[in-house]
Each structure stands twice: as structure tokens, then as C-alpha cells.
Scaffold this active site. Structure first.
Site, PDB file in Angstrom:
ATOM      1  CG  HIS A 137      56.827  24.477  35.245  1.00  0.00           C
ATOM      2  ND1 HIS A 137      55.602  23.604  35.261  1.00  0.00           N
ATOM      3  CD2 HIS A 137      57.420  24.410  34.169  1.00  0.00           C
ATOM      4  CE1 HIS A 137      55.826  22.955  34.106  1.00  0.00           C
ATOM      5  NE2 HIS A 137      56.826  23.401  33.438  1.00  0.00           N
ATOM      6  CD  GLU A 138      60.036  26.973  32.592  1.00  0.00           C
ATOM      7  OE1 GLU A 138      61.008  26.370  32.113  1.00  0.00           O
ATOM      8  OE2 GLU A 138      59.004  26.938  32.116  1.00  0.00           O
ATOM      9  CG  HIS A 172      61.371  21.599  33.745  1.00  0.00           C
ATOM     10  ND1 HIS A 172      60.770  20.423  33.691  1.00  0.00           N
ATOM     11  CD2 HIS A 172      60.474  22.639  32.997  1.00  0.00           C
ATOM     12  CE1 HIS A 172      59.469  20.626  33.190  1.00  0.00           C
ATOM     13  NE2 HIS A 172      59.308  21.668  32.912  1.00  0.00           N
TER      14      HIS A 172
END
Length: 227
Positions: free
Chosen positions: A22-23, A26
């Protein structure tokens, strides 16, 4: 004790993968759009240690798991993004924000597809792998939907700020400093107060649970597990 360790072993890998990807998503999206702040900070890495926040990623979720809370909640270190490096800051920030929930959605779908391979493993491994996959599905769908709540600093809030007209985007953006406090009140404080009056009520999860269930049902059909 052994049962607890076994349970933790079926949660830790899917949780770390969900948070790490997820990170990293980004940061990768920001890099591809022209901002290399996250790349220079080492946040495109698949090493979970680069994304883990000790309290938000480890301590709080572990405590909730050990007390058998009806939900898991936590956070990772935010990925640094410099809007000044993005060609179209509002649009591109929305894309960067959407990348996190998008990768969680993809992970949930892949985990469902991997269920088709379970017959290749023995009975003991089959159960452990099945629990990992099931937890991966649940974690990633919850992360996807929860993060899309349109309240900054959640990803959904930043997507909304990028898509709404400026007259609406600006006041929404100003909520960012209070957004997490508001979410914690709805997620933790309100249910706790309600329980003191014998009421089982979590307004935030009542709102998103039907969406989570509906998305899971859609992915099950698309992955060949329903019809």
C-alpha cells in the site's frame, strides 16, 4: 500459547504485505508522475521495516488482535510526496492517493485466485495457507474501503480534494489536521461509550461493512468462486 502463535502466524504475512505494498504504491505512483521524494527516501522498497510505524503498525493491531477485538486498526509511516514536483498537483495527488487502495484491491483479488491452487498442498499446509489467504482477502478489502472514506488524511479524502471543485476541495482539505481525531472518535470512543449503555454500536463500521461485503462478493464472482 501455541494457538495464539499459530493465529498470529496466519495474520502477520498478509498484514505486512498489505501495508508494505500500500505504502510503496503511493511512492511508486508519485515517482512515475514526476516526484522522486519517496524514491530518494527509500520508500519504494518492499522492505516492511521502511514503512512500519512501531505504534500504528505493530503495537495497536497486536493489542486489538490479542483482545479479540471485532476489527483491526492501524497505520504506517506516511509516504513523503512533494506536490510541487507534480505536473498537475491536484489531479496527480488524487492518483497517488488512489494507488494505495488500488494495490489492496489487487492483492485481495490475487489471494482469491490463489485459493484455486490449494489442492496442490497437503492437508496441514493447506489449512495454514488457506487462513493466510483468507486473512489477506479480509485485510486488503478492509484497508481498501476504509482508506477510501472521503475524510483527509485518508486516501479517499485526498482523492476527493483532487476531484472536487475548489470551493468544496479547500474546506475539505482543511479538515486534514482534525480528520484522524474524528476517525478515532468514531472508531474507538463512540463504540466504547455506547457499550457502557449496553449498546453494540460502531457507526463507522456500520457504514462501510455493507460496502466491504458487496466488494468481497463481486471479487468472489470475478475470481471464479461464485456465480
Amino acid at each position: 500459547m501455541m494457538e495464539t502463535l499459530y493465529t498470529v502466524s496466519t495474520w502477520i504475512l498478509p498484514a505486512l504485505l498489505a501495508i508494505t505494498l500500500h505504502e510503496a504504491a503511493h511512492g511508486f505512483a508519485a515517482w512515475r508522475l514526476g516526484d522522486d521524494t519517496a524514491r530518494l527516501a527509500g520508500r519504494l522498497s518492499l522492505n516492511p521495516l521502511r514503512h512500519i510505524d512501531p505504534m500504528g503498525t505493530v503495537v495497536l493491531p497486536a493489542m486489538l488482535l490479542l483482545v479479540k477485538a471485532p476489527f483491526l486498526f492501524g497505520w504506517a509511516k506516511p509516504v513523503p510526496v512533494d506536490m510541487r514536483n507534480l505536473p498537475s498537483p491536484r489531479r496527480d495527488m488524487a492518483l497517488v492517493a488512489a494507488a494505495g487502495p488500488g494495490i489492496n484491491l489487487a492483492q485481495a483479488f490475487i489471494a482469491m485466485l490463489l485459493f484455486h491452487l490449494l489442492p496442490l498442498f497437503g492437508d496441514t499446509a493447506d489449512l495454514w495457507i488457506a487462513r493466510n489467504l483468507n486473512n489477506a482477502i479480509n485485510i486488503n478489502i478492509i484497508l481498501c474501503i476504509f482508506n477510501l472514506i472521503p475524510v483527509p488524511p485518508l486516501d479517499g479524502g485526498r482523492v476527493a480534494v483532487g476531484l472536487l471543485p475548489l470551493a468544496l476541495a479547500r474546506p475539505l482539505a482543511r479538515l486534514e489536521r482534525y480528520g484522524m481525531v474524528l476517525l478515532l472518535i468514531l472508531l474507538l470512543a463512540v463504540p466504547l461509550v455506547a457499550s457502557q449503555f449496553g449498546i453494540d454500536w460502531n457507526p463507522l463500521f456500520e457504514l462501510i461493512t455493507p460496502i466491504i461485503v458487496g466488494l468481497r462478493d463481486i471479487l468472489l464472482v470475478l475470481s471464479g468462486h461464485g456465480g
